[in-house]
Design an enzyme around this catalytic site. Structure first.
Site, PDB file in Angstrom:
ATOM      1  N   HIS A 582       0.834  -1.200   0.000  1.00 42.16           N
ATOM      2  CA  HIS A 582       0.000   0.000   0.000  1.00 42.16           C
ATOM      3  C   HIS A 582       0.873   1.256   0.000  1.00 42.16           C
ATOM      4  O   HIS A 582       0.966   1.981   0.997  1.00 42.16           O
ATOM      5  CB  HIS A 582      -0.946  -0.010   1.200  1.00 42.16           C
ATOM      6  CG  HIS A 582      -2.045  -1.010   1.089  1.00 42.16           C
ATOM      7  ND1 HIS A 582      -2.017  -2.235   1.737  1.00 42.16           N
ATOM      8  CD2 HIS A 582      -3.207  -0.990   0.379  1.00 42.16           C
ATOM      9  CE1 HIS A 582      -3.114  -2.907   1.436  1.00 42.16           C
ATOM     10  NE2 HIS A 582      -3.852  -2.181   0.619  1.00 42.16           N
ATOM     11  N   HIS A 622      -7.231   6.891  -2.878  1.00 41.66           N
ATOM     12  CA  HIS A 622      -8.054   5.883  -2.200  1.00 41.66           C
ATOM     13  C   HIS A 622      -7.333   5.152  -1.068  1.00 41.66           C
ATOM     14  O   HIS A 622      -7.989   4.569  -0.200  1.00 41.66           O
ATOM     15  CB  HIS A 622      -8.574   4.857  -3.211  1.00 41.66           C
ATOM     16  CG  HIS A 622      -7.585   3.782  -3.553  1.00 41.66           C
ATOM     17  ND1 HIS A 622      -6.516   3.994  -4.412  1.00 41.66           N
ATOM     18  CD2 HIS A 622      -7.481   2.494  -3.134  1.00 41.66           C
ATOM     19  CE1 HIS A 622      -5.821   2.882  -4.506  1.00 41.66           C
ATOM     20  NE2 HIS A 622      -6.377   1.949  -3.748  1.00 41.66           N
TER      21      HIS A 622
END
Length: 844
Positions: A582, A622
């Site tokens: 991530h 996001h």
């Protein structure tokens, strides 16, 4: 606060004369200013005081002085004819039972140059107290109308050499606001010619004509006649929109017929209840539509009641389009119209609620006794609860009566969720069903009453630890296995933005190696890892600049490229480069997939430009500030974020909130600062909705809704031979509800598209996400927290097995549904499991 009238020269060379009213700033980065006006004798708030405008037009003010006007055709003058010190008159208009408040009328004069006729109308507007604008050209007239939405437009039709008045009228009539606008055409007076036809003017969209007469009083009289004639009629028609909105949203089925029982209107609830489309019913006589009961004596009873102008209410058995018989509570109201005669019948229907048997029994008695004269009385709105009490046992105590009447009120409530309606329909079907069917319906009701309607049960997959651990970790909040001493607050991790970011670069200044790495960014097999290496783990800024330029994002947001660059740098700086998965490379990868989907023709035809902008921004932000841990971990650890967001969509809520905080904190990177307020609010809502859609606990809900609302209706159209009907397909795809589902599905597919990438990239991504899960398992064991995904132990985990479980459980169905509509990557989505199977064999 008083305002002195001022004159401003705008960039478009338009002279504006403004009084006490000022334009409200709608930009999201500016603050609102509230202007309170104190007037002597104001009524107490909350008390409705009847007041009527009794002043006559002869008594209206005429003290305003005219300003000198320039005659240049390149300028448009906006004249405020209302006095700045006097509140604009407000008129009460009675429309049936509605009392409407009509504000000061607005008039637009379209004259190429000043003459006695235009001056006459300006004087008349001042005398009547109307607000007046003057436009010199068709373009400025159309722009002024779209901005002000005038009640009356007066167009000079006398001089075709200046502009085509009929063409201008047609242009105005093509706009939605003109639906209730009165347009007047000023024509020349020809005393020596025969009277000409007004049909060309009517065809062009004019409401009426005015034969030139520069007399001030003639202009004034014309405006007064318009105000109390056509303008007032249009004002009442405009108020009908609220009534139709109420009809359209009503949960009760409503049908309106003529005095001859010809169907004139049915609302969506009627269509849903009876199974008909509105087009199948309009202009049809009730005898042509097989929805009525065939008992002649019963129908005669109803007709004998309503034909004398009285309301009928009772139980009614109707047939749906598919032949099923349904029981309804019906109220039929005759409506008196022109000539004092009945002109319409309004039928209001509601499905019987089988849970309230006492009320049903009472209503059946009412329906069967309609021949009695008492049935023609108007029913009291609380009749149902009174009848329920009357049917209770005489020997029952008062508490029992109160309890039953309370239940009657509960079951008669009109606020019903769709699932409640489904349960009521099943309950009704049970009473007339054989025992095996009734038992099956009981099991269906048990399922419907659970909270997890969209989450599938593992079934036989429960034996696979990879699947159960993976699904359990991604689909739950992680709190189910906590004991009292395990809820430990984790240390808050802060990630500072670098003090001095490298100077922003333009697309024209991108280094050759990076340019080469982005050459095929429009293709699905684009290698994001090559760009990651070329940019030293900063691919988001470079790829973002190129994709946003391709979609014209700066033009839409009305921001500069330097602002966009600064924004991309701030967002990328808040992705944790220490995360193996991530990080900003994942964000850039999701942005690329989103742009790829948006470039597909069917997606372009389905979504609006604001949807495209929202999708690209949502993909970019996001996962901003993702800590490299799952929601379950944060909830178990009692992190500040979990506490802040009540253990619900913790990370997704944080990503969306932080993205807007970072954006609006500094004007240098505020890409929204030049947007109009309403457009910004719409864009913000779409971005937040798409970011929240990436939460995996809602995965199956989004996928199932997409399939049931889009895939299945389109498949039904294809089965019925309508696959070539572009309008039918467009209607399904372009509905507001389905566009929301499409946007959610788009970002979900982009977010977890790794298994559909070329196998080399797929393997790399699998290794990265596994490393994050390994690190989380290690930390959970160190802190004594519940281990959410025990299978992700770096010493024992099989990455191919975990990927196969993820593909089988989450990917295949979702991409099958998406693939049916918008793209064709079956090679990757179908080949990936085979490739992983081969890879697994090689590893073992």
């Amino acid at each position: 606060m008083g305002c002195v009238p001022s004159t401003n020269l705008s960039d478009s060379r338009v002279i504006c004369h403004s009084s006490s009213e000022s334009e409200e700033c709608n930009s999201p980065h500016q603050t609102n200013t509230t202007m309170s006006q104190q007037q002597q004798g104001n009524p107490v708030p909350g008390l409705f005081i009847k007041c009527y405008n009794t002043s006559t037009y002869e008594g209206r003010t005429n003290s305003s002085k005219k300003n000198k006007r320039e005659n240049s055709q390149s300028m448009e003058a906006e004249v405020d004819t209302s006095r700045s010190s006097v509140k604009a008159p407000v008129t009460d208009v009675q429309f049936g039972p509605m009392r409407l408040r009509r504000d000061q009328l607005q008039v637009l004069l379209v004259f190429a140059e000043d003459d006695d006729q235009s001056n006459g109308f300006r004087w008349a507007c001042e005398k009547a107290g109307f607000r007046c604008n003057i436009a010199r050209t068709p373009k400025s007239a159309l722009e002024s109308f779209l901005d002000k939405h005038h009640d009356i437009i007066i167009i000079d039709h006398r001089h075709p050499r200046y502009f085509d008045a009929e063409a201008l009228c047609r242009s105005i009539r093509t706009t939605k606001p003109s639906e209730n606008t009165v347009i007047i055409g000023v024509v020349q007076r020809h005393a020596d010619r025969e009277e000409s036809s007004i049909l060309p003017l009517i065809t062009a969209g004019f409401s009426r004509r005015y034969v030139e007469n520069s007399s001030r009083m003639a202009c004034y009289n014309e405006l007064i006649q318009l105000e109390f004639g056509q303008v007032q009629a249009q004002f009442k028609l405009r108020a009908c929109n609220s009534l139709f909105a109420a009809l359209e949203k009503s949960q009760e089925a409503i049908e309106i017929t003529s005095e001859d029982h010809v169907v004139q209107y049915v609302n969506p609830a009627f269509e849903t209840m009876m199974g008909y489309q509105i087009g199948e019913l309009i202009e049809k006589q009730l005898t042509e539509v097989p929805i009525n009961e065939k008992k002649a004596d019963f129908l005669e009873t109803i007709n004998s009641c309503i034909k004398i102008g009285k309301e009928w209410q009772g139980m009614y058995y109707a047939k749906k389009k598919n032949g099923d018989s349904i029981q309804q509570n019906v109220k039929i109201l005759p409506v008196i119209g022109q000539g004092g005669k009945i002109r319409h019948y309004v039928s209001i229907s509601r499905l019987c609620n089988d849970n309230n048997k006492a009320e049903k029994t009472c209503e059946c008695i009412q329906a069967e006794s309609q021949t009695d004269t008492q049935t023609c009385r108007q029913k009291d709105m609380r009749k149902g609860s009174l009848d329920v009490r009357s049917t209770t046992s005489r020997g029952s105590d008062g508490s029992s009566q109160r309890r039953r009447s309370s239940m009657a009120r509960v079951h008669s409530m009109t606020i019903e969720a769709p699932i409640t309606k489904v349960i009521n329909i099943i309950n009704a079907a049970q009473e007339s069903s054989p025992m095996p069917v009734a038992e099956a319906l009981d099991r269906a009701l048990e399922i419907l009453r659970t909270t997890e309607l969209y989450s599938p049960q593992l079934g036989t997959k429960d034996e696979d630890p990879h699947t159960s651990d993976l699904v359990g970790g991604l689909m739950t909040d992680g709190l189910r296995r906590l004991s009292g001493n395990e809820y430990i607050l984790s240390a808050k991790q802060t990630h500072q933005v670098a003090g001095s970011l490298s100077s922003p670069i333009s697309l024209n200044d991108i280094p050759p190696r990076i340019t080469e790495a982005m050459e095929n960014e429009e293709q699905w097999d684009f290698d994001i890892f090559e760009l990651e290496a070329a940019t030293h783990k900063r691919p988001l800024v470079y790829l973002g600049l190129k994709i946003f330029a391709r979609f014209g994002i700066c033009e839409f947001l009305n921001c500069s490229e330097s602002t966009l660059r600064s924004w991309l740098q701030v967002i990328e700086a808040n992705y944790h480069s220490s995360n193996s998965y991530h990080n900003s490379t994942h964000s850039a990868d999701v942005l690329h997939a989103t742009a790829y989907f948006l470039s597909k023709e069917k997606v372009k035809q389905t979504l609006d430009p604001i949807d495209e902008v929202a999708a690209l921004i949502a993909a970019t932000v996001h996962d901003v500030d993702h800590p490299g841990r799952t929601n379950s971990f944060l909830c178990n650890a009692g992190s500040e974020l979990a506490i802040l967001y009540n253990d619900t969509a913790v990370l997704e809520s944080h990503h969306a909130a932080l993205a807007f905080q970072l954006t609006t904190r500094d004007g240098k990177c505020n890409i929204f600062k030049n947007m109009e307020r309403n457009e910004y609010r719409t864009l913000r809502q779409v971005i937040i909705d798409m970011v929240l859609a990436t939460e995996m606990t809602k995965h199956f809900e989004h996928v199932n809704k997409f399939v049931n609302s889009i895939n299945k209706p389109l498949a039904a159209l294809e089965e019925n031979g309508n696959n070539g009907d572009g309008e039918s397909i467009k209607t399904v795809l372009r509905s507001p509800e389905n566009r929301i589902l499409i946007k959610r599905m788009l970002i979900k597919c982009a977010d977890i598209s790794n298994p559909c990438r070329p196998i080399e990239q797929c393997i790399e991504w699998a290794g990265r996400i596994s490393e994050e899960y390994f690190a989380q398992t290690d930390e959970e064991r160190r802190q004594g927290l519940p281990v959410v995904m025990p299978v992700f132990d770096r010493n024992t985990c099989s990455i191919p097995k975990s990927q196969l479980s993820f593909i089988d459980y989450f990917i295949i169905d979702m991409f099958d549904a998406w693939d049916d509509l918008f793209w064709s990557l079956q090679y990757y989505s179908k080949a990936s499991p085979c490739a992983w199977g081969t890879f697994k064999l090689k590893r073992t």
